[in-house]
Design an enzyme around this catalytic site. Structure first.
Site, PDB file in Angstrom:
ATOM      1  N   ASP A   6       0.848  -1.177   0.000  1.00  0.00           N
ATOM      2  CA  ASP A   6       0.000   0.000   0.000  1.00  0.00           C
ATOM      3  C   ASP A   6       0.893   1.239   0.000  1.00  0.00           C
ATOM      4  OD1 ASP A   6      -2.384   1.560   0.349  1.00  0.00           O
ATOM      5  OD2 ASP A   6      -1.847   1.777   2.453  1.00  0.00           O
ATOM      6  N   ASP A  22      -2.103  -0.812   5.941  1.00  0.00           N
ATOM      7  CA  ASP A  22      -2.465  -0.349   7.278  1.00  0.00           C
ATOM      8  C   ASP A  22      -3.940  -0.040   7.430  1.00  0.00           C
ATOM      9  OD1 ASP A  22      -2.603   1.850   5.661  1.00  0.00           O
ATOM     10  OD2 ASP A  22      -1.460   3.187   6.968  1.00  0.00           O
ATOM     11  N   ASP A  71      -7.081  -2.632   3.115  1.00  0.00           N
ATOM     12  CA  ASP A  71      -6.008  -3.585   2.840  1.00  0.00           C
ATOM     13  C   ASP A  71      -6.294  -4.974   3.401  1.00  0.00           C
ATOM     14  OD1 ASP A  71      -4.243  -1.614   1.678  1.00  0.00           O
ATOM     15  OD2 ASP A  71      -3.983  -0.840   3.697  1.00  0.00           O
TER      16      ASP A  71
END
Length: 900
Positions: free
Chosen positions: A334, A621, A625
């Site tokens: 990410d 985080d 995700d």
């Protein structure tokens, strides 16, 4: 009293309906539901909560410890041996099984979490309009059709379709991964709009950073977008590569051992031997050939890896994840909060005076004159508030916070000036794309400040501030600077100021027009050290890909700064929708960036890469995700700034939220798998030796070479001690110079399989020759003791040479693993003690040996060390014989993880 609305809680395209259609669909009155109707709907739909799965009961965790085929074989052997009343054998077998179960049970229970993360994201209270009266209610009592009132600082308590809005901006980074707050209004959007483009929706768990709004609840609990992600997370169940490899190996060992025992039993019967004797012989063969310490050894090796990773700020939630990191060849990361700091920061400032590098605003001298004016205008026309928990930090809209922070740090504006109440303030209006503030200049005058989109601010101005005073406005010059910043993936905000003359109203523009000051270019900057970590991953044969919900241009710009070259243009979620899996796999081979993707898109990317044969690690985080974290071969979550949902879905949690830590985790993962290989080689070499020795012995005229209890003893005192000590073997260096292990390679390489057979055959031959000689010159108990002692000494030297797959014994620090030296010495010491303790020696069918006999065993036992070291030396002299090193990185193209 109407029935509950049949369309509520369905996943309709609420963002494509106008406010009136939404009200009809949820049957919600304009002044809110009555308490009676709300209770009815609460009974129908249930509370607005996400149910958390409880921890597994202890009996299930304990039962899992006996699922290994090897352990099941031992349990069966113990049961049958008990029927025959050989209680010493039963006790020995039971001890091994109990030790394995205890270690596995303790580790799994330690990893269980009593608090489930998804439930912890529930918003505790919400302001709701019912029967025309606003009241504060527990969010769990919200139902479809409720009218919820939002204001700055609120967390959205349910999925809302906005019906009114005033300057509403919502931070949706937990769902979309985009760091910038999103402007919201009540206007419907297209039915095909992505999650981040649904401006008329506010979703559960997101944060209101500014403005006010009213929204009607259209989904609660598991029917929300957060609930859908929860469903994706819980639906993903996968095994790690190590679990697959270990399970396959154990099944094959189980079949081989069972078949060998059956053949030996049948052969003995055909030779006229008694069934009871041959059954006991078959049990001895099974016990000798089963590497029952393998599950324990792997567990210990992984546990040591867990401890090592914890020292490097990586907390492992499941044991196999330690190894999986070491075999990872793709990391899908990410962007926001993982590769970047998740805080908008002004990086450059353009004024007609020139470009100022804003990355070090505290440097002596500070910004030039016009730059100071531009920074001052940006700081005095925003609503960011000082963060009481972070000196120098600001709360509120990320853009406002960034502009306030740099102005205060650079000295362009003081905290006191910002804290003073303005004479007039118009918050950011999405329609106008700017905000205005009028302040007292401290000398009786008034100054208007404005910030917003460059073209909107330029339209208010008749001049621009130059080095020596106002200059004619040059829109083309401003546009060129703006376009350059945009190409670099930067968010640009323009600023201006103007003097209000006496008598001019504060709610209008200055009669003389405003003066254009500059462009503040900002971004969510990369974390320190991430670029170096990406380079280290590349050197280790690991491809780093960025998977984000952010804009393609922004993602590509950040990627280039980090060394993640996009290759082709970033693939987007909209593009993915038109591609089948094969086409998407081809697209992913030519780009390392995926942008504007939804949680479902991230999950699909992971699954497509895994189908291509890659071992995929995913970092993240946010809630968005979580599905990909759970589906990946290894999920890595941020522990400090990450959500509980991400942490719960992940296998590894980084306590420092630093991508750099992943590199060290990869190193430790490779060290751990190297230790697993050493343990496996040691145990399988012993198993091969036992299988060959006992099988060949059955077809000779000699009596049984080892009693079952003797085999269990030697396994316990050698395998059960030295294999655990091998798990503590430190790294040999160059771990990150090797390419990732191919997922089809198995627990042992071809080289180690050959070495296992060579070593096992040599050990079996030596033991059989010793027993054949001894049985003709000594009593049977003494002959067995000589063979058993030689077997123990052979194990000692095999453990010494197992310390490295490639390096010679002289290249490995002798005291590098003191645990192994101590274990080897303890092993031989225990064996000597038992054979000299008459009561135990008699029960186990052993006798004491003379010093001369010990010297003979030590001399013969050392020959296996010489043979293996010669084999290693020959291989080191053959180019490429030791596998893949730097610049020979493996790139699998097909097939899932398999092999042994």
């Amino acid at each position: 009293m109407s029935a509950a609305p049949p369309q509520a809680q369905r996943r309709l395209a609420w963002h494509a309906l106008d406010a009136q259609a939404v009200a009809r669909a949820v049957d919600g009155p304009a002044d809110g539901l009555t308490e009676v109707r709300a209770r009815e709907r609460l009974a129908l739909y249930g509370p607005n909560e996400l149910a958390a799965a409880g921890p597994r009961p202890p009996w299930q965790v304990l039962a899992r410890q006996f699922a290994s085929p090897l352990i099941l074989l031992l349990v069966v052997a113990a049961a049958v041996t008990a029927v025959q009343r050989h209680w010493i054998d039963v006790a020995a077998i039971s001890l091994v099984v109990a030790l394995n179960a205890a270690i596995g049970y303790w580790q799994e229970r330690k990893a269980e979490k009593d608090v489930r993360a998804l439930a912890s994201l529930a918003v505790p209270t919400a302001r709701v309009l019912r029967s025309g009266t606003a009241s504060l209610l527990p969010s769990a009592r919200l139902v479809p059709g409720d009218l919820v009132l939002l204001e700055s600082g609120d967390k959205v308590p349910a999925d809302l379709r906005l019906v009114e809005g005033n300057g509403l901006r919502v931070d949706e980074s937990m769902l979309t991964g985009e760091s910038e707050a999103v402007d919201k209004d009540a206007a419907a959007v297209g039915a095909d709009a992505s999650l981040g483009e649904r401006r008329c929706m506010a979703y559960t768990g997101t944060l209101v950073v500014s403005g006010r709004a009213r929204g009607v609840v259209v989904a609660t609990g598991t029917a929300t977008e957060l609930g859908a992600i929860s469903g994706l997370v819980s639906s993903v169940v996968d095994k790690t590569p190590l679990q697959i490899l270990t399970a396959t190996l154990e099944r094959r060992i189980g079949w081989v051992v069972s078949l060998a025992a059956a053949l030996v039993f049948a052969a003995g019967l055909l030779q006229g031997k008694g069934a009871a004797e041959m059954f006991r012989t078959a049990v001895a063969l099974a016990v000798s050939a089963i590497p029952e310490s393998l599950p324990v050894g792997l567990t210990i090796a992984l546990s040591i890896g867990v401890s090592r990773m914890a020292r490097h700020r990586a907390i492992v939630r499941s044991l196999p994840a330690v190894e999986t990191l070491g075999s990872t060849d793709v990391i899908g990361s990410d962007k926001t909060g993982t590769l970047t700091v998740n805080r908008m920061t002004v990086e450059r400032l353009w004024t007609p005076e020139g470009v100022w590098d804003a990355t070090r605003p505290e440097d002596p001298g500070g910004p030039p004159r016009v730059a100071r004016l531009a920074l001052r205008a940006g700081a005095l026309s925003n609503e960011a508030l000082p963060d009481p928990t972070d000196p120098g930090g600001f709360l509120g809209d990320p853009v406002d916070a960034a502009m306030a922070r740099i102005a205060v740090v650079s000295g362009a504006a003081s905290p006191a000036e910002r804290a003073a109440a303005p004479l007039h303030h118009v918050p950011y209006e999405p329609r106008l794309r700017l905000c205005r503030t009028v302040r007292d200049d401290g000398a009786g005058g008034r100054i208007a400040y404005a910030k917003g989109a460059p073209d909107a601010i330029a339209a208010l101005c008749g001049a621009m501030e130059g080095p020596d005073g106002p200059l004619p406005l040059d829109p083309e010059l401003i546009d060129a600077a703006n376009e350059q910043f945009a190409r670099d993936g930067l968010r640009v905000i323009a600023t201006a100021h103007g003097v209000l003359r006496d008598g001019e109203p504060v709610d209008g523009p200055p009669a003389g027009g405003m003066v254009f000051l500059g462009l503040e270019a900002m971004a969510d900057p990369p974390r320190e050290g991430v670029a170096e970590a990406v380079a280290a991953c590349r050197d280790a044969g690991i491809r780093v890909a960025m998977i984000t919900g952010d804009q393609p241009a922004t993602a590509a710009a950040i990627g280039r700064r980090l060394g993640i070259e996009p290759g082709d243009s970033p693939v987007t979620g909209a593009e993915m929708a038109a591609l089948d899996d094969e086409a998407l796999a081809l697209r992913l081979r030519h780009t390392s960036i995926a942008a504007r993707v939804s949680p479902e898109d991230k999950l699909r990317i992971v699954q497509v890469l895994q189908a291509e044969g890659h071992t995929v690690a995913v970092t993240g985080d946010g809630v968005n995700d979580a599905p990909a974290l759970r589906a990946a071969s290894i999920g890595v979550a941020m522990g400090r700034g990450g959500t509980d949902v991400a942490r719960e879905a992940a296998d590894v949690v980084l306590t420092d939220d630093d991508f750099v830590t992943i590199v060290e985790a990869v190193r430790q993962g490779r060290v751990t798998f190297s230790a697993i290989r050493k343990v496996t080689f040691f145990l399988l070499a012993s198993a091969v030796a036992s299988l060959l020795a006992v099988s060949v012995n059955v077809f000779t005229d000699h009596p049984l070479i080892f009693l079952p209890v003797q085999i269990l003893w030697i396994n316990l005192v050698t395998n059960g001690i030295q294999d655990i000590a091998l798990a503590f073997e430190p790294e040999e260096g160059n771990q990150l110079e090797r390419a990732p292990r191919p997922p089809t390679e198995g627990l042992l390489t071809g080289v180690l399989w050959w070495r296992t057979i060579l070593t096992g055959a040599f050990m079996a031959t030596a033991v059989l020759l010793m027993f054949g000689w001894a049985v003709e010159h000594h009593e049977l108990p003494h002959a067995r003791t000589l063979a058993l002692t030689l077997f123990a000494v052979l194990h000692f030297f095999v453990a010494m040479t197992a310390r490295s797959e490639r390096l010679g014994f002289h290249q490995v620090p002798f005291f590098g693993n003191p645990w192994l030296l101590a274990a080897a010495a303890a092993s031989l010491g225990l064996h000597a003690g038992v054979m000299n303790w008459t009561p135990i020696a008699t029960a186990m069918g052993m006798t004491a040996l003379s010093p001369g006999e010990w010297l003979v065993c030590l001399g013969l036992g050392s020959t296996v060390f010489v043979v293996v070291e010669i084999e290693k030396a020959l291989r080191r002299r053959v180019p490429g014989a030791q596998g893949r090193w730097r610049n020979s990185h493996h790139r699998p193209t097909s097939g899932r993880t398999s092999g042994t």
